[in-house]
Every structure is written in structure tokens, then in C-alpha cells.
Design a protein around this motif. Sequence first.
Motif, mmCIF file in Angstrom:
data_model
loop_
_atom_site.group_PDB
_atom_site.id
_atom_site.type_symbol
_atom_site.label_atom_id
_atom_site.label_comp_id
_atom_site.label_asym_id
_atom_site.label_seq_id
_atom_site.Cartn_x
_atom_site.Cartn_y
_atom_site.Cartn_z
ATOM 1 N N PHE A 188 0.811 -1.171 -0.011
ATOM 2 C CA PHE A 188 -0.068 -0.065 -0.165
ATOM 3 C C PHE A 188 0.946 1.336 0.041
ATOM 4 O O PHE A 188 0.679 2.161 -0.613
ATOM 5 N N ASP A 216 3.856 6.637 -7.182
ATOM 6 C CA ASP A 216 3.301 8.069 -7.192
ATOM 7 C C ASP A 216 2.855 8.528 -5.714
ATOM 8 O O ASP A 216 2.477 9.414 -5.528
ATOM 9 N N LYS A 217 3.255 7.793 -4.768
ATOM 10 C CA LYS A 217 3.030 8.329 -3.273
ATOM 11 C C LYS A 217 4.223 8.122 -2.548
ATOM 12 O O LYS A 217 4.005 7.196 -1.672
ATOM 13 N N HIS A 221 -2.934 3.840 7.712
ATOM 14 C CA HIS A 221 -1.671 4.400 7.328
ATOM 15 C C HIS A 221 -1.708 5.772 7.297
ATOM 16 O O HIS A 221 -2.329 6.480 6.679
ATOM 17 N N TYR A 263 -7.322 10.904 2.039
ATOM 18 C CA TYR A 263 -6.511 10.953 0.825
ATOM 19 C C TYR A 263 -5.672 9.688 0.912
ATOM 20 O O TYR A 263 -5.417 8.856 0.020
ATOM 21 N N THR A 264 -5.128 9.356 2.068
ATOM 22 C CA THR A 264 -4.194 8.285 2.404
ATOM 23 C C THR A 264 -4.995 6.956 2.392
ATOM 24 O O THR A 264 -4.459 5.826 2.424
ATOM 25 N N PHE A 265 -6.451 6.892 2.323
ATOM 26 C CA PHE A 265 -7.257 5.728 2.317
ATOM 27 C C PHE A 265 -7.409 5.220 0.635
ATOM 28 O O PHE A 265 -7.589 4.245 0.708
ATOM 29 N N GLN A 266 -7.035 6.238 -0.028
ATOM 30 C CA GLN A 266 -7.253 5.981 -1.446
ATOM 31 C C GLN A 266 -6.326 4.667 -2.061
ATOM 32 O O GLN A 266 -5.100 4.647 -1.540
ATOM 33 N N LYS A 267 -6.781 3.986 -2.853
ATOM 34 C CA LYS A 267 -5.896 2.944 -3.389
ATOM 35 C C LYS A 267 -4.836 3.550 -4.194
ATOM 36 O O LYS A 267 -5.305 4.457 -4.902
ATOM 37 N N PRO A 268 -3.707 2.843 -4.575
ATOM 38 C CA PRO A 268 -2.947 3.580 -5.318
ATOM 39 C C PRO A 268 -3.505 3.807 -6.748
ATOM 40 O O PRO A 268 -3.271 4.786 -7.347
ATOM 41 N N ALA A 296 -5.407 6.854 -6.956
ATOM 42 C CA ALA A 296 -4.617 8.272 -6.559
ATOM 43 C C ALA A 296 -3.624 8.296 -7.806
ATOM 44 O O ALA A 296 -2.578 9.180 -7.785
ATOM 45 N N ALA A 297 -3.777 7.689 -8.747
ATOM 46 C CA ALA A 297 -2.717 7.338 -9.908
ATOM 47 C C ALA A 297 -2.263 8.803 -10.445
ATOM 48 O O ALA A 297 -1.192 9.177 -10.550
#
Lengths: 289, 250
Positions: A16, A21-22, A120, B221-226, B229-230
Motif C-alpha cells: 500500500f 506515485d505516493k 496508514h 487521501y491516504t485511504f485511496q487505493k494506489p 490516486a494514480a
Amino acid sequence: MSVTNLLENWSQFRHFHPVDDKPHDPYKWAMSIDLDTCTGCNACSVACFAENNIPVVGKDKFEHGQQMHWMRIERYWDEDVSNPGGRDFPDQGAQFLPMMCQQCEAAPCETVCPVAATNHTPDGLNSQIYNRCIGSRYCSANCPFKVRYFNWYDYPTDDSVWPAEMNQQLNPDVSVRSKGVMEKCTFCVQRISAAKITAKNEGRLVHDGEIQTACQQACPTNAITFGNLVDTEARVHKQWEAQRVEIDKDKQEKDEEKGGTDLRGYRILEELRAYPSVMYLERVRESAV
Amino acid sequence: MLGCLLTWVDCLLGELLTMYRFIRFSTLLVGLFVAISGFAADSTVATLTTPDDLGPEVKQPIEFPHDRHAGNHNPSDPTKGGMEIDCQYCHTYARRSAVAGIPPLQKCIGCHNSIESVKDKPRIKQLFEAWEAKKPIEWKKVHDLPDFVRFNHERHIKRFVEQQKRPTQEACGYCHGDVKNMTVARRQKSLSMGWCASCHEKAHAVTAPGGTPIGKQAYWYTFQKPAAAAGATPDAIKAQGPNDCWQCHK
């Protein structure tokens, strides 16, 4: 989604944080613990109790497995070859391992919480939100390190863990948890927050060494190092780099090398792909005297 | 044979995934329902909020006239208007710590010792009695956030008063209401999480190009799946403000 895709890109599905990108920016809190200098004195554990308003449950509850120590010292013994059938816990020869929440990058506890009370943070911490927790205890069941602790009682009132006047020693920056709530090591997030606010006011990033966790501060042998893994000047970054332990790998390159290396850094249960944020430095001594 | 098996396993996995999502969602719904009904049924829980969302009325030991201290001058009759004292003169810790602070009795006496015209008023007499007895005035907290909330006055004062040069009374008023027209302060805002977010979403919108619907959900925001948030820009990731639970909850 095909099985091959799933298997080949397992870490992408499972992983995760961080992803390209993060990225972790500007902070990724991490720790390294040198087991060679750890003497198992328990000062870290005591400091943690004091800092984080942890109730001391007493012997009876401890025997029922209801202990609350966020930071515990695990003890391991080499098999005593000379004395087969000897005592389970000999007086000598124990090896110590301080164990607390490993702040996994792909934390098994996060995915199972029915109310998203644990999740997280962008700086790589595994947060636990007490007022959101409904006490399903699923996270604890799913934690491979068994570092989550459940409030079976309302310790402040029912058990009077902090009777009148002693409650004055409670840390106001940390919630006093009530019955039915899961809790765990936070990497002293209250100190991190305070340091971040100071840094923000001064228009800079948090310096290395500005934040000390309670356990780190209390450690008499400086076995614990805490800091920002993204910061290349940080001590913790240098240690991880020197030991060639990479946060986003489940198999470290150094372990693939033929003949192995003499580097001591490793992470516990790395093969479970939880990507823990705590690196341990293996003990050099063969065994204690 | 192997391919057949793989396809079968594939199907099974797909099924399991759908089931997992469904179960997870329904658990959430049931959990929410139980939590809400449990809260509604248990009326013995101390009320943090009242039907008007403004909390219980607070009775102070001295009915402190905020309007007289912080209110505007009245040019036609100076004895009636306010003194236009800056909020931070008494609530002095707001600019340098998490809490704004209630001024100590010394601060009251510091001025009132030399204001002869009101020394015989009952409230001021009460003040001097406490001063002579060396007892603090036991002011009651009006804006009492729950213990699990971390709020920082300093950051807000820095942003609005020091950086954006807004008047103190306006900046304080965002959360505390029009105190200069009150006597004893009363809560004017609900101070709930949604209310906090109503500002923070505006001021710290996290947007992604390409229409990824993560905008205005900074703390989600941080709960978004990668994948979701691409399209997120590096700026979006660096967005200020609370974008995880631990920034406000402790």
C-alpha cells in the motif's frame, strides 16, 4: 485480475505504501535497534508506560494475557546442549529483543479493521484512532508480531490504576484509553506532532535527532535509533543503508549473495511482506557468559 | 489441464474478492448502525453536545463581560462602549502554544488595580477578595474539546494573524464566534469533526488532474487505493492540513 498477474505483482497489490506515485515525502519514521548493545534492562518499557499512559495491570491480569506493555522485552535462549531437559528459563544466557509495533508499511492489521480505526499515515506510521475503535480485536488477531493490546477493563475508573493525585502524572498529550479499545505503540506520535509543529513554525523540516521516542530517550546503551528514513543525513537512514536493508523489499539483496555478508541488519518476519519499519541489528556475541 | 485449473482458481479468486468486498462493506454498515443505536440508547453518557450543537450553558464564578473588554468604542458615550482590547492580551498563550490559556488573576489585578472608577462594583470587589485571599478564580472551560482531539491554537494564529495579517478578533471568531458582543463566552460553533473539516477541505483541497475524485477529501487521501490516486501530483501529496487521522486525533 488473473492469478499470474496477482502472483507476479503481488507486492503491488499488497503493498500500500510507499508506491511510486505516493513516495514518502518528506518523512518516513523508522527505527533501528542494536541487539548487541541491548542489555534487557527494561528501561524502555518503563519509559513507555510513563509516556503513553499505559495501565499497569498487575500479576493476575498479566497471567490472563491482559498485559498492556506496548514495549516488551522478549527473551530467547540458545538450546542448552550440555543440559538436555534443563530448565525452560535458565538464569543465564538469555538474549533480549525489544518488541513493539513495527509500524508495517503493508500492515496486516489495517486491512481487517471493520471501521478503519487503524490506517496508514503519509509519513509511514500505522495509526490507531481510539475513538473510532469498536473493539473487534481483529487487528490483534491479524498482527504477526502480537504487539496490539486490548483494554479489557476501564482501568482508570474500575481498576483505579491511577488513583486520585496519581492521575496528575498522566501525559495530557496522549488519550487515556477506555474499555473496549485496542492500543499499541505509536512511535510516540505526540512527540512527532510537537516537533513537526515547531518545524513548521520555523519554516523548515524536522532535524535528525529532534524527536526522541520515550524508549530511545531512556535506553542507557543507546541501542535504539529513531528518525526520518527519507533524510539521507539521518542516523537511522545511514544505519539502514550501511546494513543494506531496504524498506520496500521483502527479500534483501544482501541475503541473495553467495556466502552471505557479515552485515547484521534484519527485519523480523520479513518474509510475511508486512514491510516493518524497525530494523534490528543482530547480536555479535555467540552467547552470554 | 493446468490452464483449466488456473482458470478455475481465477474464477474462485474473483468470487472470493467480490464476497470479501461485500462482507467488508456490510460489516461496516452493521457496525455503524450498532454504534449509533448504542449511542442513542445510552443517555447516561455525559453530553458533549446539546440539540443546538453548542454544548451546555456554563456558569462562571464571575459573569465576565467580554463585551466591555473587547467590544468596540462607543464615541458618543465612552462609559458604555468596549475597550477594544486584543484577545491575545489576556489569552496570551494562543500564539505560542497549543492552548490559548485563561489569564491568571494577576493579569486582571494588573489593570484593575489602577482603575479606580469601577473598584466598588460587585464583580470587581469579588476579584479583589480572591486576590487578598490568594485564591484563583475558578473559571469554567467553555470550549472543551474531547480528550482524544489534538488542536493547536499556535498554528492557526500563525496562519491567520501573522501570515495573512487578519485582525485577531476575526481569526479567533472563526471558531469562537463574536465574543466581543458577549458577556460570558458561549460556544457558537459545534466544534465537531465535520465542522473542522468544513474549513480544512476548503483550504486544503487535494486535487488530482484527470478528474480522479479525490478532491476536497484531504483527510481521506491516504485511504485511496494506489490506482485511485494514480493521477495525483506531487503537490497533492504535499498538501498541508490534516490528511491523516493522527494529525488531529491522539
